[in-house]
Scaffold this motif. Structure first.
Motif, short mmCIF file in Angstrom:
data_model
loop_
_atom_site.label_atom_id
_atom_site.label_comp_id
_atom_site.label_asym_id
_atom_site.label_seq_id
_atom_site.Cartn_x
_atom_site.Cartn_y
_atom_site.Cartn_z
N UNK A 446 0.86 -1.18 0.00
CA UNK A 446 0.00 0.00 0.00
C UNK A 446 0.90 1.24 0.00
N UNK A 447 0.92 1.92 -1.14
CA UNK A 447 1.79 3.09 -1.31
C UNK A 447 1.12 4.34 -0.75
N UNK A 448 1.91 5.41 -0.66
CA UNK A 448 1.44 6.67 -0.08
C UNK A 448 0.60 7.47 -1.08
N UNK A 450 -0.15 8.01 -5.76
CA UNK A 450 0.03 7.47 -7.11
C UNK A 450 1.50 7.55 -7.51
N UNK A 451 2.11 8.72 -7.29
CA UNK A 451 3.52 8.88 -7.67
C UNK A 451 4.42 7.95 -6.87
N UNK A 452 4.12 7.77 -5.59
CA UNK A 452 4.92 6.87 -4.76
C UNK A 452 4.81 5.43 -5.27
N UNK A 453 3.60 5.02 -5.65
CA UNK A 453 3.42 3.67 -6.20
C UNK A 453 4.26 3.50 -7.46
N UNK A 454 4.30 4.52 -8.32
CA UNK A 454 5.08 4.43 -9.55
C UNK A 454 6.58 4.38 -9.25
N UNK A 455 7.02 5.14 -8.26
CA UNK A 455 8.44 5.11 -7.88
C UNK A 455 8.82 3.71 -7.43
N UNK A 456 8.03 3.12 -6.53
CA UNK A 456 8.34 1.78 -6.02
C UNK A 456 8.33 0.75 -7.14
N UNK A 457 7.33 0.84 -8.03
CA UNK A 457 7.24 -0.10 -9.14
C UNK A 457 8.45 0.01 -10.06
N UNK A 458 8.86 1.25 -10.36
CA UNK A 458 10.01 1.45 -11.25
C UNK A 458 11.29 0.95 -10.60
N UNK A 467 6.51 -7.00 -11.07
CA UNK A 467 5.48 -6.47 -10.17
C UNK A 467 4.32 -5.92 -10.97
N UNK A 468 3.15 -5.92 -10.34
CA UNK A 468 1.95 -5.30 -10.93
C UNK A 468 1.72 -3.96 -10.26
N UNK A 469 1.24 -3.00 -11.04
CA UNK A 469 0.96 -1.66 -10.53
C UNK A 469 -0.52 -1.35 -10.72
N UNK A 470 -1.18 -0.99 -9.63
CA UNK A 470 -2.61 -0.67 -9.68
C UNK A 470 -2.83 0.64 -8.94
N UNK A 471 -3.21 1.69 -9.69
CA UNK A 471 -3.53 2.97 -9.07
C UNK A 471 -4.88 3.44 -9.59
N UNK A 472 -5.46 4.40 -8.93
CA UNK A 472 -6.81 4.81 -9.26
C UNK A 472 -6.90 5.75 -10.43
N UNK A 495 2.26 -6.86 -5.87
CA UNK A 495 1.28 -5.92 -6.43
C UNK A 495 1.33 -4.65 -5.60
N UNK A 496 1.61 -3.54 -6.27
CA UNK A 496 1.74 -2.24 -5.62
C UNK A 496 0.52 -1.41 -5.99
N UNK A 497 -0.12 -0.82 -4.99
CA UNK A 497 -1.34 -0.08 -5.32
C UNK A 497 -1.47 1.16 -4.46
N UNK A 498 -2.27 2.07 -4.95
CA UNK A 498 -2.68 3.23 -4.16
C UNK A 498 -4.15 3.49 -4.43
N UNK A 499 -4.95 3.55 -3.39
CA UNK A 499 -6.33 4.01 -3.48
C UNK A 499 -7.30 3.09 -4.18
N UNK A 500 -6.93 1.81 -4.41
CA UNK A 500 -7.82 0.93 -5.16
C UNK A 500 -8.13 -0.35 -4.40
N UNK A 501 -7.15 -1.02 -3.87
CA UNK A 501 -7.32 -2.39 -3.40
C UNK A 501 -7.54 -2.51 -1.89
N UNK A 502 -7.96 -1.41 -1.23
CA UNK A 502 -8.23 -1.52 0.20
C UNK A 502 -9.53 -2.27 0.46
N UNK A 503 -10.47 -2.23 -0.50
CA UNK A 503 -11.73 -2.95 -0.35
C UNK A 503 -12.05 -3.65 -1.67
N UNK A 504 -12.86 -4.70 -1.58
CA UNK A 504 -13.34 -5.37 -2.78
C UNK A 504 -12.27 -6.16 -3.51
N UNK A 505 -11.14 -6.39 -2.86
CA UNK A 505 -10.05 -7.14 -3.49
C UNK A 505 -9.73 -8.34 -2.60
N UNK A 506 -10.04 -9.53 -3.09
CA UNK A 506 -9.75 -10.76 -2.37
C UNK A 506 -8.78 -11.59 -3.18
#
Length: 570
Positions: A446-448, A450-458, A467-472, A495-506
């Protein structure tokens, strides 16, 4: 090497930096090992592929640049294939005509994608919302069992719904990972068949596409086992609309879509109101937002000629982020009739044990530990990661600003940005992710931002960690990223995400949850932790690692929230 990669080799360094993101490149300059320069075309192209390619394909400027790197004969062939006038003396005019189309699936756009040899379908994400808004499901097998604690909640809920009282309300509280969506689906199937007799509408409300898709999937499976004949499922979020003759069935509706209908289409909203018999509000702690509460309460109005209707809230956190006795929590309780249904350990144990066993054995009273002992929830093994603090005095002051004066307000975007851009912190995060990846653990990060998620993924991509990248945002092929992470035959275990996978992701393969952002929100933290809570009996793991970051900054950490979940830790 694919054609688009070869063509991008013709870009100059400034153009490649622009399309990769200059701010992102600045963060990565010191990351490459052995003094390798990031200013190599192959490295810049690999970053563009990982982070921005899907989004760039929809940008006319990028498409003009990449086609301009092609030969005139290739451009002429594309024009000939798509009925565009050929003008060899002015290739820029041919390129303008090729790219001057809306970015959606079409003959001309598909021919360009095929020419560039793009290795994925760039139109798939937009077409997720183009599935039929109405479908029919039919029951097949007749058996789809609940656990004992789920069965008791189902029966208690049905007793309330089928009472002689009008406008019943109740709130079902079940910890994340214990199957509240499945339990609710059983309640609905029973109520549709035995109480509604398949007349009228059930309206399931949630705030995100992921929650709605998960609910549809779970409900459909349940109806196929427990339903009675054919039932209509309506989708009502994003660009979905209801058919003009909609009537009986179940509507899965986004909160914002429902508010928009109330405000802009009074006839459709009146029809929804008139047909409503049962309203389900997922993530019920969100129901107190003023517009949300207003639309729900309008659906719950019963005029003398109307059929009765009831309201069920679902939550893993029965309360908001303020104090337990706060006015907001009293309002939440009142909205759901002060009927809180949760797991009753004594009742469940009374069913599973003889009277003698009950008298002579000690029952675990803590609900989390009880469910962990039954292997319904996983046990969390915690690591608190520390990093060498290297903030400037100006950054320290910005981080501490407002913390004491705004105890119940979450950290500001400016404060979080300072953490997201800290190189020592990010280096520690990456090394920790790599450690758990090397242990063979599927990891959700869980990244801080969108930009932080992209930094970690890169950074991980440069270190050759898939790795997979999922942002809103639409730039990410979300469905494909999630599919790769869930696929046991794919080597994408991060899987690195921001603002998407906190709910509804199993995803039952998760063995490590890494929370890189501090928060004061019990709700948000519980949603992030919950991604790793599914135990063996729920298809998950007996143990799951939880990685959190110790910030070493006074007042700026997750300690109070962390202590709130102490019962989960092994």
């Amino acid at each position: 090497m694919r054609r688009y990669q070869l063509l991008m080799q013709n870009f100059n360094y400034d153009k490649l930096k622009k399309y990769a993101g200059e701010k992102l490149i600045d963060h990565l300059i010191e990351w490459l090992p052995n003094n390798t320069s990031i200013y190599q075309k192959s490295i810049l192209i690999s970053i563009i592929e990982k982070i921005n390619l899907n989004d760039l394909l929809s940008k006319k400027e990028f498409m003009k640049d990449i086609l301009s790197a092609s030969s005139v004969s290739d451009i002429c062939n594309l024009c000939l294939e798509n009925g565009v006038a050929i003008d060899k003396q002015r290739p820029e005019l041919m390129i303008n005509k090729l790219v001057n189309n809306p970015w959606k699936r079409s003959k001309i756009n598909e021919s360009i994608v095929n020419y560039l040899e793009i290795p994925f379908d760039p139109f798939a994400l937009s077409e997720v919302y183009s599935i039929k808004p109405l479908e029919y499901i039919e029951n097949s097998e007749r058996f789809y069992e609940l656990f004992d604690y789920q069965f008791f909640i189902k029966q208690r809920a049905l007793n309330i719904l089928n009472s002689a009282n009008y406008l019943e309300r109740l709130l079902i509280h079940m910890p994340t990972g214990t199957g509240k969506t499945k339990t609710a689906s059983h309640i609905i199937c029973n109520y549709i068949v035995n109480s509604m007799h398949k007349k009228g509408l059930v309206i399931w409300i949630a705030h995100s596409q992921e929650l709605l898709n998960q609910a549809i999937d779970t409900f459909s499976k349940t109806w196929k086992h427990l339903g009675n004949g054919e039932l209509s499922i309506f989708r009502l979020w994003n660009n979905h609309v209801l058919p003009s003759d909609f009537k009986d069935g179940i509507v899965f509706c986004g909160v914002q879509k429902l508010i928009s209908i109330k405000n802009n289409d009074p006839q459709a909203f009146a029809q929804l109101h008139d047909l409503a018999r049962l309203i389900i509000f997922d993530e019920a702690h969100r129901a107190l937002a003023s517009e949300t509460m207003d639309v729900v309460e309008k659906l719950m109005i019963k005029m003398p000629h109307d059929e009765d209707r009831s309201l069920i809230g679902l939550t893993a956190t029965p309360g908001r982020d303020s104090d337990i006795d706060s006015e907001e929590n009293r309002r939440l309780a009142a909205m759901f009739g002060s009927n809180l249904l949760n797991i009753d350990i004594d009742l469940v144990e009374g069913l599973n044990k003889s009277n003698l066993e009950v008298l002579n054995s000690a029952t675990e009273k803590n609900i989390i530990r009880y469910l962990q002992n039954r292997k319904i929830l996983s046990k969390l093994i915690v690591e608190k990661v520390e990093y060498q603090k290297d903030f400037t005095s100006k950054q320290i002051n910005a981080l501490k600003k407002y913390i004491k004066a705004n105890k119940n307000i979450d950290y500001s975007p400016k404060q979080l940005q300072i953490l997201a851009e800290n190189k020592a912190r990010n280096k520690t995060i990456i090394n920790t992710i790599k450690k758990y990846a090397d242990m063979g653990c599927p990891i959700i990060v869980f990244a801080i931002s969108v930009e932080h998620a992209k930094i970690l993924s890169a950074m991980l991509t440069l270190d050759s960690y898939n790795n997979s990248l999922v942002v809103g945002e639409s730039s990410c092929n979300r469905e494909e990223a999630i599919r790769k992470f869930k696929d046991p035959d794919d080597d994408t275990n991060i899987i690195i995400n921001y603002g998407v996978l906190t709910t509804g992701f199993d995803s039952t393969n998760i063995k490590c949850v890494f929370i890189t952002r501090p928060t004061k929100s019990i709700v948000l933290y519980s949603q992030m932790v919950g991604r790793g809570l599914r135990g063996p009996l729920m298809g998950g793991n007996e143990e799951c690692y939880l990685v959190d970051i110790k910030e070493n900054i006074e007042g700026f950490n997750n300690e109070e929230i962390f202590d709130y979940f102490a019962n989960y830790w092994k």
